[in-house]
Write a protein that holds these residues in place. Structure first.
Motif, PDB file in Angstrom:
ATOM      1  N   ARG A  73       0.822  -1.200   0.000  1.00 11.83           N
ATOM      2  CA  ARG A  73       0.000   0.000   0.000  1.00 11.83           C
ATOM      3  C   ARG A  73       0.862   1.258   0.000  1.00 11.83           C
ATOM      4  O   ARG A  73       0.606   2.202  -0.765  1.00 11.83           O
ATOM      5  CB  ARG A  73      -0.923  -0.018   1.215  1.00 11.83           C
ATOM      6  N   ALA A  74       1.898   1.282   0.836  1.00 11.39           N
ATOM      7  CA  ALA A  74       2.755   2.465   0.918  1.00 11.39           C
ATOM      8  C   ALA A  74       3.546   2.666  -0.370  1.00 11.39           C
ATOM      9  O   ALA A  74       3.663   3.786  -0.870  1.00 11.39           O
ATOM     10  CB  ALA A  74       3.696   2.337   2.113  1.00 11.39           C
ATOM     11  N   ALA A  75       4.094   1.573  -0.924  1.00  6.54           N
ATOM     12  CA  ALA A  75       4.886   1.687  -2.146  1.00  6.54           C
ATOM     13  C   ALA A  75       4.022   2.167  -3.314  1.00  6.54           C
ATOM     14  O   ALA A  75       4.436   3.026  -4.105  1.00  6.54           O
ATOM     15  CB  ALA A  75       5.534   0.344  -2.474  1.00  6.54           C
ATOM     16  N   CYS A  76       2.825   1.629  -3.425  1.00  2.00           N
ATOM     17  CA  CYS A  76       1.935   2.044  -4.513  1.00  2.00           C
ATOM     18  C   CYS A  76       1.543   3.517  -4.351  1.00  2.00           C
ATOM     19  O   CYS A  76       1.498   4.267  -5.337  1.00  2.00           O
ATOM     20  CB  CYS A  76       0.701   1.157  -4.541  1.00  2.00           C
ATOM     21  N   HIS A  77       1.265   3.940  -3.125  1.00  2.00           N
ATOM     22  CA  HIS A  77       0.913   5.341  -2.887  1.00  2.00           C
ATOM     23  C   HIS A  77       2.046   6.272  -3.289  1.00  2.00           C
ATOM     24  O   HIS A  77       1.818   7.303  -3.944  1.00  2.00           O
ATOM     25  CB  HIS A  77       0.570   5.535  -1.411  1.00  2.00           C
ATOM     26  N   GLU A  78       3.270   5.919  -2.943  1.00  2.00           N
ATOM     27  CA  GLU A  78       4.418   6.761  -3.278  1.00  2.00           C
ATOM     28  C   GLU A  78       4.617   6.828  -4.794  1.00  2.00           C
ATOM     29  O   GLU A  78       4.905   7.895  -5.353  1.00  2.00           O
ATOM     30  CB  GLU A  78       5.678   6.230  -2.597  1.00  2.00           C
ATOM     31  N   LEU A  79       4.476   5.699  -5.482  1.00  2.00           N
ATOM     32  CA  LEU A  79       4.689   5.678  -6.924  1.00  2.00           C
ATOM     33  C   LEU A  79       3.601   6.445  -7.666  1.00  2.00           C
ATOM     34  O   LEU A  79       3.888   7.182  -8.621  1.00  2.00           O
ATOM     35  CB  LEU A  79       4.743   4.229  -7.412  1.00  2.00           C
ATOM     36  N   VAL A  80       2.355   6.288  -7.241  1.00  2.00           N
ATOM     37  CA  VAL A  80       1.266   7.018  -7.885  1.00  2.00           C
ATOM     38  C   VAL A  80       1.413   8.515  -7.634  1.00  2.00           C
ATOM     39  O   VAL A  80       1.209   9.332  -8.547  1.00  2.00           O
ATOM     40  CB  VAL A  80      -0.098   6.500  -7.386  1.00  2.00           C
ATOM     41  N   SER A  81       1.775   8.898  -6.413  1.00  2.00           N
ATOM     42  CA  SER A  81       1.989  10.319  -6.108  1.00  2.00           C
ATOM     43  C   SER A  81       3.128  10.887  -6.941  1.00  2.00           C
ATOM     44  O   SER A  81       3.051  12.026  -7.440  1.00  2.00           O
ATOM     45  CB  SER A  81       2.293  10.500  -4.622  1.00  2.00           C
ATOM     46  N   PHE A  82       4.196  10.097  -7.118  1.00  2.00           N
ATOM     47  CA  PHE A  82       5.320  10.545  -7.944  1.00  2.00           C
ATOM     48  C   PHE A  82       4.862  10.760  -9.387  1.00  2.00           C
ATOM     49  O   PHE A  82       5.245  11.746 -10.040  1.00  2.00           O
ATOM     50  CB  PHE A  82       6.440   9.509  -7.900  1.00  2.00           C
ATOM     51  N   ALA A  83       4.034   9.858  -9.908  1.00  2.00           N
ATOM     52  CA  ALA A  83       3.558   9.984 -11.281  1.00  2.00           C
ATOM     53  C   ALA A  83       2.735  11.253 -11.467  1.00  2.00           C
ATOM     54  O   ALA A  83       2.885  11.967 -12.466  1.00  2.00           O
ATOM     55  CB  ALA A  83       2.732   8.757 -11.661  1.00  2.00           C
ATOM     56  N   LYS A  84       1.864  11.559 -10.508  1.00  2.00           N
ATOM     57  CA  LYS A  84       1.008  12.733 -10.644  1.00  2.00           C
ATOM     58  C   LYS A  84       1.794  14.035 -10.482  1.00  2.00           C
ATOM     59  O   LYS A  84       1.527  15.024 -11.174  1.00  2.00           O
ATOM     60  CB  LYS A  84      -0.115  12.673  -9.605  1.00  2.00           C
ATOM     61  N   LYS A  85       2.768  14.040  -9.568  1.00  2.00           N
ATOM     62  CA  LYS A  85       3.524  15.276  -9.321  1.00  2.00           C
ATOM     63  C   LYS A  85       4.542  15.553 -10.410  1.00  2.00           C
ATOM     64  O   LYS A  85       4.762  16.696 -10.794  1.00  2.00           O
ATOM     65  CB  LYS A  85       4.231  15.174  -7.968  1.00  2.00           C
ATOM     66  N   ARG A  86       5.192  14.500 -10.937  1.00  2.00           N
ATOM     67  CA  ARG A  86       6.266  14.695 -11.921  1.00  2.00           C
ATOM     68  C   ARG A  86       5.766  14.605 -13.362  1.00  2.00           C
ATOM     69  O   ARG A  86       6.513  14.889 -14.291  1.00  2.00           O
ATOM     70  CB  ARG A  86       7.374  13.655 -11.713  1.00  2.00           C
ATOM     71  N   GLY A  87       4.506  14.174 -13.568  1.00  2.00           N
ATOM     72  CA  GLY A  87       3.961  14.116 -14.918  1.00  2.00           C
ATOM     73  C   GLY A  87       4.437  12.947 -15.746  1.00  2.00           C
ATOM     74  O   GLY A  87       4.327  12.978 -16.975  1.00  2.00           O
ATOM     75  N   CYS A  88       4.980  11.915 -15.117  1.00  2.00           N
ATOM     76  CA  CYS A  88       5.421  10.735 -15.850  1.00  2.00           C
ATOM     77  C   CYS A  88       4.426   9.596 -15.637  1.00  2.00           C
ATOM     78  O   CYS A  88       3.686   9.575 -14.649  1.00  2.00           O
ATOM     79  CB  CYS A  88       6.821  10.300 -15.422  1.00  2.00           C
ATOM     80  N   SER A  89       4.396   8.674 -16.552  1.00  2.00           N
ATOM     81  CA  SER A  89       3.517   7.515 -16.446  1.00  2.00           C
ATOM     82  C   SER A  89       4.243   6.386 -15.728  1.00  2.00           C
ATOM     83  O   SER A  89       5.447   6.191 -15.922  1.00  2.00           O
ATOM     84  CB  SER A  89       3.071   7.048 -17.831  1.00  2.00           C
ATOM     85  N   VAL A  90       3.507   5.649 -14.894  1.00  2.00           N
ATOM     86  CA  VAL A  90       4.080   4.553 -14.124  1.00  2.00           C
ATOM     87  C   VAL A  90       3.277   3.293 -14.396  1.00  2.00           C
ATOM     88  O   VAL A  90       2.045   3.302 -14.270  1.00  2.00           O
ATOM     89  CB  VAL A  90       4.083   4.866 -12.612  1.00  2.00           C
ATOM     90  N   VAL A  91       3.971   2.232 -14.783  1.00  2.84           N
ATOM     91  CA  VAL A  91       3.354   0.921 -14.967  1.00  2.84           C
ATOM     92  C   VAL A  91       3.866   0.016 -13.863  1.00  2.84           C
ATOM     93  O   VAL A  91       5.081  -0.175 -13.726  1.00  2.84           O
ATOM     94  CB  VAL A  91       3.682   0.331 -16.349  1.00  2.84           C
ATOM     95  N   ILE A  92       2.939  -0.530 -13.080  1.00  4.85           N
ATOM     96  CA  ILE A  92       3.282  -1.352 -11.919  1.00  4.85           C
ATOM     97  C   ILE A  92       2.819  -2.778 -12.169  1.00  4.85           C
ATOM     98  O   ILE A  92       1.656  -3.007 -12.516  1.00  4.85           O
ATOM     99  CB  ILE A  92       2.619  -0.797 -10.643  1.00  4.85           C
ATOM    100  N   VAL A  93       3.722  -3.724 -11.989  1.00  8.43           N
ATOM    101  CA  VAL A  93       3.377  -5.138 -12.124  1.00  8.43           C
ATOM    102  C   VAL A  93       2.972  -5.661 -10.754  1.00  8.43           C
ATOM    103  O   VAL A  93       3.645  -5.383  -9.747  1.00  8.43           O
ATOM    104  CB  VAL A  93       4.558  -5.956 -12.676  1.00  8.43           C
ATOM    105  N   GLY A  94       1.862  -6.405 -10.703  1.00 12.49           N
ATOM    106  CA  GLY A  94       1.388  -6.978  -9.453  1.00 12.49           C
ATOM    107  C   GLY A  94       1.221  -8.483  -9.553  1.00 12.49           C
ATOM    108  O   GLY A  94       0.755  -8.997 -10.577  1.00 12.49           O
ATOM    109  N   HIS A  95       1.618  -9.191  -8.501  1.00  6.52           N
ATOM    110  CA  HIS A  95       1.395 -10.631  -8.455  1.00  6.52           C
ATOM    111  C   HIS A  95      -0.091 -10.908  -8.228  1.00  6.52           C
ATOM    112  O   HIS A  95      -0.836 -10.051  -7.749  1.00  6.52           O
ATOM    113  CB  HIS A  95       2.215 -11.270  -7.334  1.00  6.52           C
ATOM    114  N   VAL A  96      -0.522 -12.113  -8.543  1.00 10.14           N
ATOM    115  CA  VAL A  96      -1.916 -12.500  -8.334  1.00 10.14           C
ATOM    116  C   VAL A  96      -1.972 -13.670  -7.365  1.00 10.14           C
ATOM    117  O   VAL A  96      -1.019 -14.430  -7.209  1.00 10.14           O
ATOM    118  CB  VAL A  96      -2.606 -12.889  -9.661  1.00 10.14           C
TER     119      VAL A  96
END
Length: 454
Positions: free
Chosen positions: A192-215
């Motif tokens: 949860r914390a890692a995803c929040h940080e990465l999504v916040s980074f994407a919105k603030k810096r204007g870059c796209s982030v693709v995150i792979v998740g296990h199932v």
């Protein structure tokens, strides 16, 4: 008064008041850990008593520019994304282990990089040498993709802040470790914390982030469900390892249609696009066979023809077997009950096997009539003509209900050489060149007139 500890299941995210060896919500063993708060909180003062900064309000008539998109050149991927990659978007990609997630994203990263984007690929599961070996096998070693093998989230964000990439690929979120969270990598808190940080980074810096998740073993993305709410787009990479076909399905998309799919074929040179999935899935149909029915379905906005196969045989056991691959087993039980109660066709003492050819999965109720025809065809040993397609929803009363996008289904079938169709009665359905329609309003008519069953 001290705050009571909280315990969370790392598999499903369910909360518990105390630790136990087995999660009551999902049944997983040894998956419950103690959840510690991320911070001490805002204090004892109520938020309503502390003045903040006023926010600007707008109305619904405010016009914004459409989001800027970057096309990768992988048409099937661009289709699923809604027309291309949106700037400052967060995308979550899930799929079974070994299904080809890393291969797909490495190919996409190479395409974006060749188009002039600054792309960074960060892997927490493989070394950089392993990624380079895969790139050589795929013929992508000359692509200007920047690689990193790291799991420390603070170091990753610091590097990205300096590099200023336009696209970042994180493989995978379960391996990321935030040093401000006191739990192991892969736990609910860390994910949860890692995803929040990465999504916040994407919105603030204007870059796209693709995150792979296990199932998980049930097919859902492992970790807290809130991760899927944080991101803009959720994609699932599906397929059967016994088949070469792979489906990229959008289950959530804030910038395009959901339930859109892209079809790929796994080859020795990686994943290749399938431009005409219907023709590929039906390539092995040589002549009519009992129990084989072609279903004209809709996947997202794309009409797609698939073959539904059924086999009915006397059961040597006291309890007849029901085996389903690619369809909902509960839906099969409902159709069998309707056939027996409304049409007088018993299946007691008969083993029933149902399969969707090519590793496809069919979810829409429009496949009901095709499933019923496949069962009747197998039971009566009566093959329908090879140039016939079937679609329609069956109600519990035995009536056939019309389905959406019937015209698109018929046009796709006509384009592939099908000359007739068995469908429910549709209102305002225009004639399709070269197609003979046999429209009925109840299942009894299909049983008596088409199969001649008693």
């Amino acid at each position: 008064m001290a705050k009571q500890p909280s315990f969370t299941c790392t598999d499903c995210g369910a909360s518990h008041t105390k630790w136990s060896g087995r999660c009551e919500a999902c049944g997983a063993w040894n998956s419950i850990i103690e959840e510690k708060p991320l911070s001490s909180g805002p204090g004892k003062k109520s938020l309503g008593n502390v003045r903040g900064t006023a926010i600007e309000l707008t109305d619904l008539s405010t016009k914004d520019n459409p989001p800027k998109r970057t096309v990768s050149g992988v048409n099937e991927l661009d289709r699923v994304l809604g027309g291309g990659l949106v700037d400052a978007s967060a995308i979550l990609v899930g799929g079974d282990p070994g299904i080809g997630k890393s291969t797909l994203l490495l190919q996409a990263a190479a395409r974006f990089a060749r188009n002039g984007m600054n792309v960074v690929y960060v892997s927490g599961e493989e070394a950089a040498q392993q990624i380079r070996m895969r790139a050589q096998r795929l013929g992508l070693e000359e692509s200007p993709v920047k690689l990193a093998a790291e799991t420390n989230l603070r170091d990753i964000l610091t590097t990205l802040d300096a590099e200023k990439p336009e696209l970042v690929i994180i493989d995978s979120i379960q391996t990321m470790w935030a040093d401000n969270v006191d739990s192991a990598p892969g736990s609910v808190s860390q994910v949860r914390a890692a995803c929040h940080e990465l999504v916040s980074f994407a919105k603030k810096r204007g870059c796209s982030v693709v995150i792979v998740g296990h199932v998980t073993k049930e097919g859902a993305i492992a970790g807290p469900r809130v991760v899927e709410h944080m991101v803009d787009t959720v994609l699932y990479f599906e397929g059967d390892r016994g088949h070469q076909f792979r489906l990229l399905r959008a289950v959530k998309n804030r910038f395009g249609p959901a339930d859109e799919i892209g079809v790929f074929e796994m080859t020795g040179r990686g994943l290749t696009e399938v431009k005409n999935p219907s023709a590929l899935f039906l390539s092995d149909r040589d002549k009519p066979a009992p129990g084989s029915i072609v279903f004209s379905g809709i996947e997202g906005t794309r009409p797609m023809l698939t073959e539904i196969q059924a086999l009915v045989s006397p059961s040597p056991h006291s309890q007849a077997r029901r085996t389903v691959v690619g369809l909902d087993g509960q839906r099969l039980a409902t159709i069998l009950a309707v056939l027996e109660a409304r049409c007088g066709i018993p299946f007691a003492g008969l083993d029933v096997y149902l399969n969707v050819a090519g590793g496809m999965r069919v979810h829409e109720p429009a496949a009901d009539l095709a499933v019923a025809c496949a069962l009747l065809s197998a039971r009566e040993d009566h093959a329908l003509p090879a140039d016939t397609v079937v679609f329609g929803e069956i109600s519990l009363s035995g009536a056939l209900r019309p389905v959406t996008q019937a015209e698109n289904r018929l046009k796709e079938a006509s384009k592939l050489g099908f000359a007739s169709a068995i469908t429910p009665v549709q209102k305002k359905l225009p004639d399709v060149d070269g197609m003979t329609l046999r429209m009925t309003d109840d299942l009894v008519t299909v049983v008596n007139d088409i199969f001649g069953a008693d």
